[in-house]
Scaffold this motif. Structure first.
Motif, mmCIF file in Angstrom:
data_model
loop_
_atom_site.group_PDB
_atom_site.id
_atom_site.type_symbol
_atom_site.label_atom_id
_atom_site.label_comp_id
_atom_site.label_asym_id
_atom_site.label_seq_id
_atom_site.Cartn_x
_atom_site.Cartn_y
_atom_site.Cartn_z
ATOM 1 N N CYS A 14 0.816 -1.216 0.000
ATOM 2 C CA CYS A 14 0.000 0.000 0.000
ATOM 3 C C CYS A 14 0.851 1.268 0.000
ATOM 4 C CB CYS A 14 -0.945 -0.010 1.196
ATOM 5 S SG CYS A 14 -2.249 -1.260 1.078
ATOM 6 N N HIS A 15 2.123 1.130 0.359
ATOM 7 C CA HIS A 15 3.045 2.268 0.322
ATOM 8 C C HIS A 15 4.186 1.985 -0.652
ATOM 9 C CE1 HIS A 15 1.256 4.486 3.723
ATOM 10 N NE2 HIS A 15 0.968 3.285 4.181
ATOM 11 N N ALA A 16 3.868 1.284 -1.732
ATOM 12 C CA ALA A 16 4.891 0.897 -2.699
ATOM 13 C C ALA A 16 5.489 2.092 -3.427
ATOM 14 C CB ALA A 16 4.301 -0.087 -3.712
ATOM 15 N N ASP A 17 4.854 3.257 -3.330
ATOM 16 C CA ASP A 17 5.398 4.440 -3.991
ATOM 17 C C ASP A 17 6.567 5.045 -3.221
ATOM 18 O OD1 ASP A 17 3.617 4.994 -1.970
ATOM 19 O OD2 ASP A 17 2.801 6.788 -2.914
ATOM 20 N N HIS A 18 6.846 4.522 -2.016
ATOM 21 C CA HIS A 18 8.031 4.961 -1.270
ATOM 22 C C HIS A 18 8.479 3.800 -0.391
ATOM 23 C CE1 HIS A 18 10.958 7.309 0.823
ATOM 24 N NE2 HIS A 18 10.593 8.430 0.209
ATOM 25 N N PHE A 19 9.380 2.993 -0.930
ATOM 26 C CA PHE A 19 9.794 1.756 -0.269
ATOM 27 C C PHE A 19 10.372 2.015 1.117
ATOM 28 C CE2 PHE A 19 13.047 -1.550 0.513
ATOM 29 C CZ PHE A 19 12.223 -2.666 0.539
ATOM 30 N N ALA B 106 7.699 2.860 3.634
ATOM 31 C CA ALA B 106 6.875 1.692 3.951
ATOM 32 C C ALA B 106 7.578 0.787 4.951
ATOM 33 C CB ALA B 106 6.557 0.923 2.672
ATOM 34 N N VAL B 107 8.869 0.568 4.744
ATOM 35 C CA VAL B 107 9.635 -0.268 5.674
ATOM 36 C C VAL B 107 9.681 0.376 7.051
ATOM 37 C CG1 VAL B 107 11.925 -1.198 6.180
ATOM 38 C CG2 VAL B 107 11.004 -1.336 3.855
ATOM 39 N N GLN B 108 9.842 1.690 7.097
ATOM 40 C CA GLN B 108 9.918 2.379 8.380
ATOM 41 C C GLN B 108 8.607 2.268 9.151
ATOM 42 O OE1 GLN B 108 12.706 3.441 9.673
ATOM 43 N NE2 GLN B 108 11.601 3.923 11.566
ATOM 44 N N VAL B 109 7.482 2.297 8.444
ATOM 45 C CA VAL B 109 6.181 2.110 9.099
ATOM 46 C C VAL B 109 6.120 0.735 9.757
ATOM 47 C CG1 VAL B 109 3.713 1.796 8.678
ATOM 48 C CG2 VAL B 109 4.912 3.726 7.650
#
Length: 280
Positions: free
Chosen positions: A62-67, A70-73
Motif C-alpha cells: 500500500c506504500h509501494a510508492d516509497h519503499f 513503507a519499511v519504516q512504518v
C-alpha cells in the motif's frame, strides 16, 4: 515505478516471528541507500503474503510508492508491538471468553441458547482489526497499481467451506486467475477482512467470511495446506523471487527420551497442528 526484471517478494507465516521479515526488509532498504538506489522506487513489483506475512505484505504494497517509508512504518509497528494489539488481554475479556467455553463444554450442548451463541474462538482479535485499519491503507492500493509502483499484491487463506487454499490478488493489469489441485486464485479488491482471514489461527482466532465466486465462504489461516507458496508470485509474472521465511531451516539436534505411556490428546493435537501448518 517498480524495478525490472519483475521481482517477487514472498512473505510466509510465522506469527510474531514475522518481525524477522521486517528486519530483513530494513537491511534491504539500508543496502539500497548505500548503493545510491532511488529510495522511493519499489524493488518488488509482486508482493505475496500469508498469515502474519500477509500483514507485512499489505503494508509494504500500500506504500509501494516509497519503499523506505513503507519499511519504516513496519519497523515502528513491530518495535512497539504488544499482545493487547492482537487480542483482548484484559482480565474482563479473558474471563468472559473462558466462561463462555466452560459453559459450552459443560452444559452448553443441552441449552438451546448456548448452542446458537456458541463461542467462535478462544481469543477475541478485535484489537487486531483495529490495528490493521490504522496501519494498512488499502485505499492507496489502486493508485500505486495504476501508476505502476506495484504490479500485484496477493494474500492467501484456507477455506473451511471447500478445503481449498485460495489466493486473493489485486493487480494493475488484467492478470487471469488460475486453478490447480486443491488451490485456486481469484482477482478481487483486497480489504482488511482478507488480512483477518489469512491470519486467523485455528481455534485461537475466529474464521472470516469472504466472498468467492459470488458465494460466501469461511476462511482461516493461509499457512494451512499451503503446498506451493511461491506459485502465486510466478503466476503473477515474477521473473525472480525473494522469499523471506520465518521458520527454522533445520531443527536443532535433540536428545531422544523414553516416550513413556500412550500420547496425550495434547500431544496428538500439537502434532496435527504442526502438520497442517506446512511452513512452520
Amino acid at each position: 515505478m517498480y524495478e525490472t526484471p519483475l521481482t517477487g517478494l514472498v512473505l510466509s507465516g510465522g506469527g510474531a516471528r514475522a518481525a524477522y521479515q521486517v528486519g530483513v526488509l530494513r537491511a534491504i532498504a539500508r543496502i539500497r541507500r548505500e548503493s545510491d538506489a532511488p529510495r522511493s522506487r519499489n524493488p518488488f513489483g509482486v508482493i505475496v503474503g500469508t498469515s502474519a506475512g500477509a500483514i507485512n505484505a499489505a503494508a509494504l504494497a500500500c506504500h509501494a510508492d516509497h519503499f523506505d517509508a513503507a519499511v519504516q512504518v513496519l519497523v515502528q509497528v513491530w518495535e512497539n508491538f504488544q499482545a493487547e494489539q492482537v487480542y483482548r488481554a484484559d482480565a474482563l475479556g479473558v474471563i468472559r471468553s473462558g466462561a463462555r467455553w466452560l459453559t459450552m463444554l459443560s452444559i452448553g450442548w443441552a441449552v438451546a441458547r448456548w448452542r446458537r451463541a456458541r463461542p467462535k474462538s478462544l481469543l477475541d482479535n478485535a484489537p487486531l482489526a483495529e490495528l490493521l485499519a490504522r496501519v494498512i491503507h488499502f485505499d492507496r492500493l489502486p493508485r500505486v497499481l495504476r501508476t505502476r509502483q506495484l504490479h500485484a499484491l496477493a494474500l492467501s487463506a484456507s477455506s473451511y467451506s471447500s478445503g481449498q487454499h485460495v489466493t486473493f490478488y489485486q493487480s494493475g493489469t488484467d492478470l487471469p486467475p488460475w486453478t490447480r489441485s486443491q488451490r485456486l486464485a481469484r482477482r478481487t479488491e483486497l480489504t482488511i477482512p482478507h488480512l483477518l482471514a489469512s491470519s486467523a489461527i485455528p481455534f485461537l482466532f475466529p474464521a472470516q467470511s469472504l466472498m468467492l465466486d459470488g458465494l460466501p465462504e469461511w476462511f482461516g489461516d493461509g499457512s494451512m495446506r499451503q503446498s506451493a507458496p511461491i506459485s502465486p508470485a510466478v503466476h503473477l509474472g515474477a521473473q525472480r523471487v525473494l522469499i523471506i521465511g520465518a521458520g527454522r531451516m533445520q531443527e536443532p539436534p535433540g536428545r531422544r527420551v523414553d516416550a513413556g505411556g500412550y500420547p496425550t490428546l495434547a500431544q496428538i493435537a500439537g502434532h496435527a497442528m504442526s502438520s497442517i501448518f506446512l511452513d512452520a
